[in-house]
Design a protein around this motif. Structure first.
Motif, PDB file in Angstrom:
ATOM      1  N   LEU A  84       0.884  -1.201  -0.020  1.00 34.32           N
ATOM      2  CA  LEU A  84      -0.081   0.003   0.019  1.00 34.32           C
ATOM      3  C   LEU A  84       0.882   1.218  -0.004  1.00 34.32           C
ATOM      4  CD1 LEU A  84      -2.830  -0.896   2.650  1.00 34.32           C
ATOM      5  CD2 LEU A  84      -2.738  -1.489   0.144  1.00 34.32           C
ATOM      6  N   ASN A  85       1.997   1.046   0.334  1.00 36.36           N
ATOM      7  CA  ASN A  85       2.940   2.067   0.136  1.00 36.36           C
ATOM      8  C   ASN A  85       3.085   2.981  -0.751  1.00 36.36           C
ATOM      9  OD1 ASN A  85       5.059   3.920   1.773  1.00 36.36           O
ATOM     10  ND2 ASN A  85       6.458   2.978   0.323  1.00 36.36           N
ATOM     11  N   GLY A  86       2.883   4.240  -0.901  1.00 33.75           N
ATOM     12  CA  GLY A  86       2.853   5.105  -2.000  1.00 33.75           C
ATOM     13  C   GLY A  86       1.428   5.397  -2.727  1.00 33.75           C
ATOM     14  N   ILE A  87       0.406   4.606  -2.410  1.00 33.14           N
ATOM     15  CA  ILE A  87      -0.810   5.081  -2.913  1.00 33.14           C
ATOM     16  C   ILE A  87      -0.872   6.291  -2.641  1.00 33.14           C
ATOM     17  CG2 ILE A  87      -3.317   4.256  -2.653  1.00 33.14           C
ATOM     18  CD1 ILE A  87      -2.518   1.461  -2.399  1.00 33.14           C
ATOM     19  N   THR A  88      -1.699   7.174  -3.765  1.00 33.55           N
ATOM     20  CA  THR A  88      -1.848   8.314  -3.403  1.00 33.55           C
ATOM     21  C   THR A  88      -3.311   8.717  -4.173  1.00 33.55           C
ATOM     22  OG1 THR A  88       0.566   8.809  -3.958  1.00 33.55           O
ATOM     23  CG2 THR A  88      -1.027  10.866  -4.078  1.00 33.55           C
ATOM     24  N   LEU A  89      -4.171   9.285  -3.505  1.00 32.87           N
ATOM     25  CA  LEU A  89      -5.381   9.685  -3.893  1.00 32.87           C
ATOM     26  C   LEU A  89      -6.016  10.811  -3.146  1.00 32.87           C
ATOM     27  CD1 LEU A  89      -6.712   5.766  -3.739  1.00 32.87           C
ATOM     28  CD2 LEU A  89      -6.484   7.019  -5.723  1.00 32.87           C
ATOM     29  N   PRO A  90      -7.082  11.399  -3.851  1.00 35.55           N
ATOM     30  CA  PRO A  90      -7.820  12.483  -3.101  1.00 35.55           C
ATOM     31  C   PRO A  90      -8.510  11.970  -1.829  1.00 35.55           C
ATOM     32  CG  PRO A  90      -8.955  11.923  -4.974  1.00 35.55           C
ATOM     33  CD  PRO A  90      -7.693  11.166  -5.189  1.00 35.55           C
ATOM     34  N   PRO A  91      -8.824  12.889  -0.959  1.00 31.17           N
ATOM     35  CA  PRO A  91      -9.575  12.694   0.291  1.00 31.17           C
ATOM     36  C   PRO A  91     -10.917  11.965   0.196  1.00 31.17           C
ATOM     37  CG  PRO A  91      -8.428  14.624   0.614  1.00 31.17           C
ATOM     38  CD  PRO A  91      -8.293  14.473  -0.772  1.00 31.17           C
ATOM     39  N   LYS A 129      -8.120  -3.005  -4.760  1.00 31.71           N
ATOM     40  CA  LYS A 129      -7.467  -4.192  -4.846  1.00 31.71           C
ATOM     41  C   LYS A 129      -6.576  -4.424  -3.959  1.00 31.71           C
ATOM     42  CE  LYS A 129      -9.144  -5.068  -9.932  1.00 31.71           C
ATOM     43  NZ  LYS A 129      -8.596  -5.328 -11.027  1.00 31.71           N
ATOM     44  N   ALA A 130      -5.589  -3.576  -3.943  1.00 24.95           N
ATOM     45  CA  ALA A 130      -4.232  -3.697  -3.093  1.00 24.95           C
ATOM     46  C   ALA A 130      -4.682  -3.774  -1.617  1.00 24.95           C
ATOM     47  CB  ALA A 130      -3.461  -2.473  -3.273  1.00 24.95           C
ATOM     48  N   GLY A 131      -5.734  -2.824  -1.250  1.00 25.21           N
ATOM     49  CA  GLY A 131      -6.310  -2.595   0.059  1.00 25.21           C
ATOM     50  C   GLY A 131      -6.992  -3.981   0.684  1.00 25.21           C
ATOM     51  N   ASP A 132      -7.685  -4.635  -0.404  1.00 24.90           N
ATOM     52  CA  ASP A 132      -8.574  -5.818  -0.262  1.00 24.90           C
ATOM     53  C   ASP A 132      -7.608  -6.964   0.178  1.00 24.90           C
ATOM     54  OD1 ASP A 132     -10.852  -4.625  -0.531  1.00 24.90           O
ATOM     55  OD2 ASP A 132     -11.087  -5.305  -2.573  1.00 24.90           O
ATOM     56  N   LYS A 133      -6.360  -6.823  -0.708  1.00 25.22           N
ATOM     57  CA  LYS A 133      -5.260  -8.029  -0.422  1.00 25.22           C
ATOM     58  C   LYS A 133      -4.686  -7.731   0.680  1.00 25.22           C
ATOM     59  CE  LYS A 133      -1.597 -10.477  -2.908  1.00 25.22           C
ATOM     60  NZ  LYS A 133      -0.756 -10.375  -4.213  1.00 25.22           N
ATOM     61  N   ALA A 134      -4.278  -6.584   1.168  1.00 28.56           N
ATOM     62  CA  ALA A 134      -3.468  -6.221   2.209  1.00 28.56           C
ATOM     63  C   ALA A 134      -4.344  -6.626   3.759  1.00 28.56           C
ATOM     64  CB  ALA A 134      -3.140  -4.683   2.466  1.00 28.56           C
ATOM     65  N   THR A 135      -5.676  -6.491   3.866  1.00 27.49           N
ATOM     66  CA  THR A 135      -6.355  -6.906   4.823  1.00 27.49           C
ATOM     67  C   THR A 135      -7.288  -7.931   4.601  1.00 27.49           C
ATOM     68  OG1 THR A 135      -7.876  -5.105   4.068  1.00 27.49           O
ATOM     69  CG2 THR A 135      -6.255  -4.347   5.331  1.00 27.49           C
TER      70      THR A 135
END
Length: 332
Positions: A84-91, A129-135
């Protein structure tokens, strides 16, 4: 308790003597009441800190800023979180609804506000998808929440609840109708108790501020209304209504402003008069005078009620008192 209960019997299925049972229970005592307790303490602390950070990060400067997920950057970072490191998105991106840290016990991840011109936004679908996988996994999925957005140190579904709690319709308490689940049966009782505590706290706060407003009952302010000088004061019922207004029609008026409303009234100027009443009144109020005032540099409108009655001699008398504070009036 479940683990301790399982220690009651020995390997042959016989009841252990108390001394042996007690010694066996002490072995799990440190795990639950020391190590687990410290872990949960750290999680609650981290959640509170990240909730505060979330509040500070909401001003995106008209799209000039994004939020960037960052790990602690050392060898202790778990591989799942490193993804998840570096994922950059608006609030406003849904990613932050589920994967704003902490994303697990002892999680040290954080979120940094960065310039959109310097860091390109990540694809939202790929981030999810990365968030789902990480948790993923039974004990990791429960951390899918945003402590700042939900204003909670722990997610609704946690290690002390069942998975259905995450989708429970809290107001309807539908799960409480499941007789086979003790947690669901206890839920409405706990919520009722919590509600009583909330009501008690609200009553204490109301009593406090009304006491702060008592000196106003002895104060009078003379203002020119429609070319005529009129005396305006405060009443107990009027003060109660003013208190309710701090949580109602005015976003400017705050509870701490209540005790100094006489000063606000002194500096206000007459705007208009209204004889139209929305309902029949028992307090003999016949009309309202609207005054324009200022609280902490912001414009407010003070509604002065004028009650009309006759004295023993049949002469009309008037009682004027500050009744409410609003952000705007229809006549303007």
């Amino acid at each position: 308790m479940k683990e301790a209960a399982n220690l009651l019997l020995d390997e042959n299925g016989d009841l252990k003597p108390f001394e042996r049972f007690s010694n066996d229970v002490q072995k799990i005592n440190d795990a639950y009441n020391k190590h687990y307790l410290k872990t949960e303490y750290n999680f609650a602390l981290q959640s509170a800190e990240m909730a505060a950070r979330w509040e500070e990060q909401q001003d995106d400067g008209d799209g000039r800023y994004l939020l960037q997920y960052r790990t602690a950057g050392d060898k202790k970072v778990r591989p799942a979180h490193q993804e998840l490191n570096g994922i950059t998105l608006p609030p406003s991106d849904p990613f932050w609804d589920k994967y704003y840290p902490p994303n697990g016990f002892n999680c040290r991840c954080t979120v940094q506000k960065v310039r959109a011109a310097k860091y390109p936004a990540t694809d939202s679908n790929e981030a999810m998808k990365a968030g789902d996988k990480a948790t993923e996994g039974k004990y990791a999925e429960m951390f899918r929440f945003n402590p700042g957005k939900q204003r909670a140190a722990y997610p609704a579904y946690n290690s002390y609840t069942i998975k259905k709690c995450a989708t429970c319709k809290k107001n309807g308490l539908e799960l409480a109708k499941i007789p086979s689940n003790e947690l669901c049966a206890a839920c409405p009782i706990i919520r009722e108790c919590a509600g009583d505590i909330s009501k008690s706290q609200a009553a204490i706060e109301r009593k406090h501020y009304l006491r702060e407003m008592q000196p106003l009952l002895k104060k009078k302010v003379v203002l020119e209304i429609g070319g005529v000088k009129k005396s305006i004061g405060f009443t107990k019922e009027g003060n109660k209504h003013l208190y309710s207004d701090t949580f109602g029609r005015s976003s400017v008026l705050k509870p701490d402003d209540l005790a100094h409303l006489d000063n606000v009234l002194k500096q206000s100027v007459y705007v208009s008069t209204s004889d139209r009443l929305s309902h029949a009144r028992k307090d003999k109020v016949k009309r309202f005078f609207y005054l324009k005032g200022d609280i902490n540099g912001k414009t407010v409108y003070l509604n002065v009620a004028e009650a009309e009655f006759e004295n023993r001699d049949g002469k009309k008398k008037y009682d004027r008192f500050l009744y409410s504070v609003t952000d705007k009036i229809k006549s303007e």
